[in-house]
Design a protein around this motif. Structure first.
Motif, PDB file in Angstrom:
ATOM      1  N   ASN A   1       0.841  -1.193   0.000  1.00  0.00           N
ATOM      2  CA  ASN A   1       0.000   0.000   0.000  1.00  0.00           C
ATOM      3  C   ASN A   1       0.878   1.245   0.000  1.00  0.00           C
ATOM      4  OD1 ASN A   1      -2.765  -0.994   0.110  1.00  0.00           O
ATOM      5  ND2 ASN A   1      -2.237  -1.803   2.125  1.00  0.00           N
ATOM      6  N   GLY A   2       0.543   2.182  -0.867  1.00  0.00           N
ATOM      7  CA  GLY A   2       1.351   3.394  -0.968  1.00  0.00           C
ATOM      8  C   GLY A   2       1.425   3.867  -2.401  1.00  0.00           C
ATOM      9  N   LYS A   3       2.598   4.299  -2.819  1.00  0.00           N
ATOM     10  CA  LYS A   3       2.792   4.817  -4.164  1.00  0.00           C
ATOM     11  C   LYS A   3       3.992   4.157  -4.817  1.00  0.00           C
ATOM     12  CE  LYS A   3       0.964   9.467  -3.110  1.00  0.00           C
ATOM     13  NZ  LYS A   3      -0.152   9.492  -4.086  1.00  0.00           N
ATOM     14  N   VAL A   4       3.922   4.025  -6.151  1.00  0.00           N
ATOM     15  CA  VAL A   4       5.083   3.592  -6.925  1.00  0.00           C
ATOM     16  C   VAL A   4       5.400   4.675  -7.945  1.00  0.00           C
ATOM     17  CG1 VAL A   4       4.751   1.109  -6.638  1.00  0.00           C
ATOM     18  CG2 VAL A   4       3.603   2.287  -8.522  1.00  0.00           C
ATOM     19  N   GLU A   5       6.678   4.812  -8.256  1.00  0.00           N
ATOM     20  CA  GLU A   5       7.142   5.860  -9.165  1.00  0.00           C
ATOM     21  C   GLU A   5       7.180   5.336 -10.593  1.00  0.00           C
ATOM     22  OE1 GLU A   5      11.061   8.794  -9.726  1.00  0.00           O
ATOM     23  OE2 GLU A   5      10.976   7.323  -8.095  1.00  0.00           O
ATOM     24  N   THR A   6       6.683   6.137 -11.521  1.00  0.00           N
ATOM     25  CA  THR A   6       6.644   5.741 -12.929  1.00  0.00           C
ATOM     26  C   THR A   6       7.877   6.263 -13.670  1.00  0.00           C
ATOM     27  OG1 THR A   6       5.537   7.702 -13.815  1.00  0.00           O
ATOM     28  CG2 THR A   6       4.138   5.994 -12.807  1.00  0.00           C
ATOM     29  N   LEU A   7       7.957   5.908 -14.944  1.00  0.00           N
ATOM     30  CA  LEU A   7       9.082   6.347 -15.765  1.00  0.00           C
ATOM     31  C   LEU A   7       9.144   7.868 -15.918  1.00  0.00           C
ATOM     32  CD1 LEU A   7       9.372   3.855 -18.781  1.00  0.00           C
ATOM     33  CD2 LEU A   7      10.690   3.914 -16.666  1.00  0.00           C
ATOM     34  N   ILE A   8       8.005   8.554 -15.766  1.00  0.00           N
ATOM     35  CA  ILE A   8       8.008  10.011 -15.920  1.00  0.00           C
ATOM     36  C   ILE A   8       7.961  10.699 -14.559  1.00  0.00           C
ATOM     37  CG2 ILE A   8       7.071  10.123 -18.257  1.00  0.00           C
ATOM     38  CD1 ILE A   8       4.289  10.557 -17.008  1.00  0.00           C
ATOM     39  N   ASN A   9       8.337   9.952 -13.515  1.00  0.00           N
ATOM     40  CA  ASN A   9       8.403  10.491 -12.152  1.00  0.00           C
ATOM     41  C   ASN A   9       7.044  10.897 -11.589  1.00  0.00           C
ATOM     42  OD1 ASN A   9      11.151  10.120 -12.206  1.00  0.00           O
ATOM     43  ND2 ASN A   9      11.619  12.233 -12.706  1.00  0.00           N
ATOM     44  N   THR A  10       5.967  10.412 -12.206  1.00  0.00           N
ATOM     45  CA  THR A  10       4.658  10.550 -11.597  1.00  0.00           C
ATOM     46  C   THR A  10       4.440   9.370 -10.655  1.00  0.00           C
ATOM     47  OG1 THR A  10       3.700   9.457 -13.524  1.00  0.00           O
ATOM     48  CG2 THR A  10       3.632  11.870 -13.481  1.00  0.00           C
ATOM     49  N   SER A  11       3.340   9.385  -9.941  1.00  0.00           N
ATOM     50  CA  SER A  11       3.098   8.306  -8.985  1.00  0.00           C
ATOM     51  C   SER A  11       1.813   7.573  -9.297  1.00  0.00           C
ATOM     52  CB  SER A  11       3.033   8.862  -7.554  1.00  0.00           C
ATOM     53  OG  SER A  11       1.943   9.748  -7.420  1.00  0.00           O
ATOM     54  N   LEU A  12       1.778   6.310  -8.928  1.00  0.00           N
ATOM     55  CA  LEU A  12       0.577   5.491  -9.017  1.00  0.00           C
ATOM     56  C   LEU A  12       0.240   5.002  -7.609  1.00  0.00           C
ATOM     57  CD1 LEU A  12       1.396   3.323 -12.168  1.00  0.00           C
ATOM     58  CD2 LEU A  12      -0.264   5.194 -12.042  1.00  0.00           C
ATOM     59  N   ASP A  13      -0.986   5.231  -7.194  1.00  0.00           N
ATOM     60  CA  ASP A  13      -1.419   4.752  -5.882  1.00  0.00           C
ATOM     61  C   ASP A  13      -1.646   3.246  -5.939  1.00  0.00           C
ATOM     62  OD1 ASP A  13      -1.475   7.246  -4.535  1.00  0.00           O
ATOM     63  OD2 ASP A  13      -3.360   7.727  -5.537  1.00  0.00           O
ATOM     64  N   VAL A  14      -1.128   2.539  -4.944  1.00  0.00           N
ATOM     65  CA  VAL A  14      -1.307   1.093  -4.831  1.00  0.00           C
ATOM     66  C   VAL A  14      -2.177   0.811  -3.609  1.00  0.00           C
ATOM     67  CG1 VAL A  14      -0.179  -1.135  -4.537  1.00  0.00           C
ATOM     68  CG2 VAL A  14       0.953   0.670  -5.865  1.00  0.00           C
ATOM     69  N   MET A  15      -3.235   0.037  -3.810  1.00  0.00           N
ATOM     70  CA  MET A  15      -4.097  -0.338  -2.705  1.00  0.00           C
ATOM     71  C   MET A  15      -4.335  -1.841  -2.738  1.00  0.00           C
ATOM     72  SD  MET A  15      -7.897   1.013  -1.570  1.00  0.00           S
ATOM     73  CE  MET A  15      -8.804   0.015  -2.735  1.00  0.00           C
ATOM     74  N   LEU A  16      -3.998  -2.496  -1.649  1.00  0.00           N
ATOM     75  CA  LEU A  16      -4.163  -3.944  -1.530  1.00  0.00           C
ATOM     76  C   LEU A  16      -5.252  -4.239  -0.506  1.00  0.00           C
ATOM     77  CD1 LEU A  16      -0.373  -4.915  -1.268  1.00  0.00           C
ATOM     78  CD2 LEU A  16      -1.744  -4.675  -3.329  1.00  0.00           C
ATOM     79  N   ASP A  17      -6.156  -5.140  -0.861  1.00  0.00           N
ATOM     80  CA  ASP A  17      -7.225  -5.558   0.051  1.00  0.00           C
ATOM     81  C   ASP A  17      -7.489  -7.038  -0.195  1.00  0.00           C
ATOM     82  OD1 ASP A  17      -9.333  -5.830   1.757  1.00  0.00           O
ATOM     83  OD2 ASP A  17     -10.694  -4.477   0.698  1.00  0.00           O
ATOM     84  N   GLY A  18      -6.860  -7.877   0.618  1.00  0.00           N
ATOM     85  CA  GLY A  18      -6.951  -9.318   0.381  1.00  0.00           C
ATOM     86  C   GLY A  18      -6.287  -9.660  -0.940  1.00  0.00           C
ATOM     87  N   GLU A  19      -7.037 -10.322  -1.817  1.00  0.00           N
ATOM     88  CA  GLU A  19      -6.492 -10.665  -3.129  1.00  0.00           C
ATOM     89  C   GLU A  19      -6.715  -9.555  -4.155  1.00  0.00           C
ATOM     90  OE1 GLU A  19      -8.072 -14.405  -4.352  1.00  0.00           O
ATOM     91  OE2 GLU A  19      -7.049 -15.539  -2.776  1.00  0.00           O
ATOM     92  N   MET A  20      -7.438  -8.509  -3.769  1.00  0.00           N
ATOM     93  CA  MET A  20      -7.704  -7.410  -4.687  1.00  0.00           C
ATOM     94  C   MET A  20      -6.513  -6.453  -4.714  1.00  0.00           C
ATOM     95  SD  MET A  20     -10.560  -4.379  -4.481  1.00  0.00           S
ATOM     96  CE  MET A  20      -9.537  -3.494  -3.299  1.00  0.00           C
ATOM     97  N   VAL A  21      -6.114  -6.090  -5.929  1.00  0.00           N
ATOM     98  CA  VAL A  21      -5.023  -5.123  -6.105  1.00  0.00           C
ATOM     99  C   VAL A  21      -5.526  -4.004  -7.013  1.00  0.00           C
ATOM    100  CG1 VAL A  21      -2.671  -4.739  -6.906  1.00  0.00           C
ATOM    101  CG2 VAL A  21      -3.284  -6.943  -5.886  1.00  0.00           C
ATOM    102  N   LYS A  22      -5.414  -2.766  -6.526  1.00  0.00           N
ATOM    103  CA  LYS A  22      -5.788  -1.606  -7.331  1.00  0.00           C
ATOM    104  C   LYS A  22      -4.554  -0.759  -7.596  1.00  0.00           C
ATOM    105  CE  LYS A  22      -9.532   0.751  -7.170  1.00  0.00           C
ATOM    106  NZ  LYS A  22     -10.624   1.677  -6.769  1.00  0.00           N
ATOM    107  N   ILE A  23      -4.428  -0.324  -8.839  1.00  0.00           N
ATOM    108  CA  ILE A  23      -3.390   0.618  -9.229  1.00  0.00           C
ATOM    109  C   ILE A  23      -4.109   1.871  -9.711  1.00  0.00           C
ATOM    110  CG2 ILE A  23      -1.406   1.040 -10.728  1.00  0.00           C
ATOM    111  CD1 ILE A  23      -0.968  -1.254  -8.774  1.00  0.00           C
ATOM    112  N   GLY A  24      -3.947   2.969  -8.983  1.00  0.00           N
ATOM    113  CA  GLY A  24      -4.785   4.126  -9.270  1.00  0.00           C
ATOM    114  C   GLY A  24      -6.235   3.726  -9.073  1.00  0.00           C
ATOM    115  N   ASP A  25      -7.076   4.011 -10.072  1.00  0.00           N
ATOM    116  CA  ASP A  25      -8.476   3.568  -9.977  1.00  0.00           C
ATOM    117  C   ASP A  25      -8.740   2.339 -10.835  1.00  0.00           C
ATOM    118  OD1 ASP A  25      -8.232   4.760 -12.426  1.00  0.00           O
ATOM    119  OD2 ASP A  25     -10.038   5.985 -12.277  1.00  0.00           O
ATOM    120  N   ALA A  26      -7.670   1.638 -11.221  1.00  0.00           N
ATOM    121  CA  ALA A  26      -7.795   0.437 -12.059  1.00  0.00           C
ATOM    122  C   ALA A  26      -7.617  -0.824 -11.223  1.00  0.00           C
ATOM    123  CB  ALA A  26      -6.758   0.462 -13.176  1.00  0.00           C
TER     124      ALA A  26
END
Length: 436
Positions: A255-280
């Protein structure tokens, strides 16, 4: 009844003894070059496996299957199977499209240690290959499938194992580049976008190590993305916003953020087996490739830095132009600086606010100083502001905050719309340019 002639038996034993004695005294070396029938021999002598033998030669693997001291089970694709592979839409038109490491993985994916006859195979078996990958066995009646390939010619025995001829090449994703994975799995929109953005090369380079959150074709359709509406640079930014510059399996995500190739961030949210990246949502995780890993997602992710939000809003063309002129635009178009999260509060004058200035002439340094006094380090929401507060800008100016009947002014400029969120901070839209 026949009787045993003792004299004759003694005579035979005496001859055998003399022969043995002669051999013990004979310095003639024993014969070692006996004819062999190894897996390599069998494959080389069968014209239907000539392409496989050529590939094994290219990968320096012929010697492995010429070794009579070990036993292997080889699921051997026919020439027709290789022809089918090279003709398919998968990014592989020749063995030259595979790196040496990739070819090694591809071929070893067809080999299991030990001798397994067809009668030793059971439905549901998971066979571990020499590449460390898995092959699933599926048996229905007389039909035997291994790793999705039909066994057409089973139980071709050799001195060091057995060959089962199969009708298609079993291609593990680990032997493919990310670009080839995308092509093979019909990510048509993503591949077209990469092509238009001239970004195929990084994902086709086997020595890279990347993580790609790959939107499906349905995700592109849902987003209403028409590639003709985007410039090459705009597409590059969107696509690189989906990529992390290292291999990150789902088991490593937190849970938190990961850095992309253009130095933007993607939010990571984990809930059990569910994984969300941003709103995807991650639909399929951990498709490993030779140059990284692909996670399939159900939405296209668009970057939303302060600059992205301002451009999308359409009423900040003067501000964007000024930031571009002073070479400050890139500072507010990233979420990470030197690997650390960076957040700002921008007091953003609208085009109408700039129009109030009239026709004035400013040097580049003067314009830069004015812009710097519209930015406060860190994220400051309107609820954090109190009447009489002083906030310090990046330019070193101290701006007075006034809060009267819910109306906020900062440095004399009224906040027309507070708290416009961005990935790297917050925007407060103001109705005047702060020049003092």
């Amino acid at each position: 009844m026949k009787t045993l002639d003792l004299a004759k038996l003694l005579f035979v034993f005496s001859i055998l003894f003399s022969i043995t004695s002669c051999n013990e005294d004979d310095d003639t070396p024993p014969i070692t070059n006996l004819p062999t029938n190894t897996i390599a021999d069998v494959a080389s002598s069968a014209s239907d496996y000539s392409t496989l033998v050529t590939a094994l030669g290219s990968a320096n693997l012929v010697g492995t299957f010429a070794d009579a001291t070990k036993e292997y089970t080889v699921f051997a694709p026919t020439n027709a199977a290789f022809t089918q592979l090279l003709a398919a839409n998968n990014g592989i038109s020749s063995f030259d499209d595979l790196s040496a490491e990739a070819l090694d993985i591809l071929l070893k994916h067809h080999v299991v240690e030990g001798k397994l006859m067809s009668t030793d195979l059971n439905n549901g078996d998971m066979l571990t290959t020499l590449a460390g990958t898995k092959l699933e066995v599926e048996i229905s009646g007389d039909n035997v499938m291994v790793g999705g390939a039909k066994v057409g010619s089973p139980n071709i025995e050799a001195d060091n194992g057995v060959i089962h001829g199969i009708e298609s090449v079993i291609v593990p994703s680990q032997a493919l580049t990310i670009a080839q994975v995308a092509i093979s799995n019909n990510f048509t929109s993503l591949v077209a976008a990469l092509d238009k953005a001239k970004l195929v090369a990084p994902f086709a380079t086997a020595t890279n190590s990347l993580t790609v959150f790959a939107p499906t074709d349905a995700a592109f359709t849902e987003a209403g993305i028409n590639l003709d509406d985007f410039t090459e640079e705009e597409l590059q930014r969107i696509l690189q916003h989906h990529v992390v510059s290292s291999k990150v399996l789902s088991s490593v995500l937190e849970n938190g953020k990961v850095e992309t190739l253009i130095n933007t961030s993607l939010d990571v949210m984990l809930d059990g087996e569910m994984v969300k990246i941003g709103d995807a949502m991650v639909q399929i995780a951990n498709i490993e490739a030779i140059n990284g890993v692909v996670h399939v997602i159900d939405k296209v992710l668009t970057p939303s830095t302060i600059v992205d939000v301002a451009i999308t809003a359409g009423e900040f063309t003067e501000l964007i132009g000024a930031l571009t002129t002073t070479e400050l635009l890139s500072d507010f178009n990233v979420d990470f600086v030197d690997g650390e999260l960076a957040e700002y509060t921008v007091l953003a004058p609208t085009d109408a606010a700039f129009a109030k200035l009239g026709d004035i002439s400013l040097t580049n340094d003067q314009l830069k100083a004015i812009l710097a006094n519209h930015v406060v380090p860190n994220k400051v929401l309107s609820t954090d502001l109190n009447d009489g507060d002083m906030v310090e800008t990046l330019g070193g100016a101290m701006l007075t905050v006034s809060v009267v009947d819910g109306v906020i002014t900062i440095g004399g400029a009224t906040v027309a719309q507070p708290n416009v969120g961005a990935s790297n901070g917050i925007i407060h839209i103001i109705n005047e340019v702060i020049t003092d």
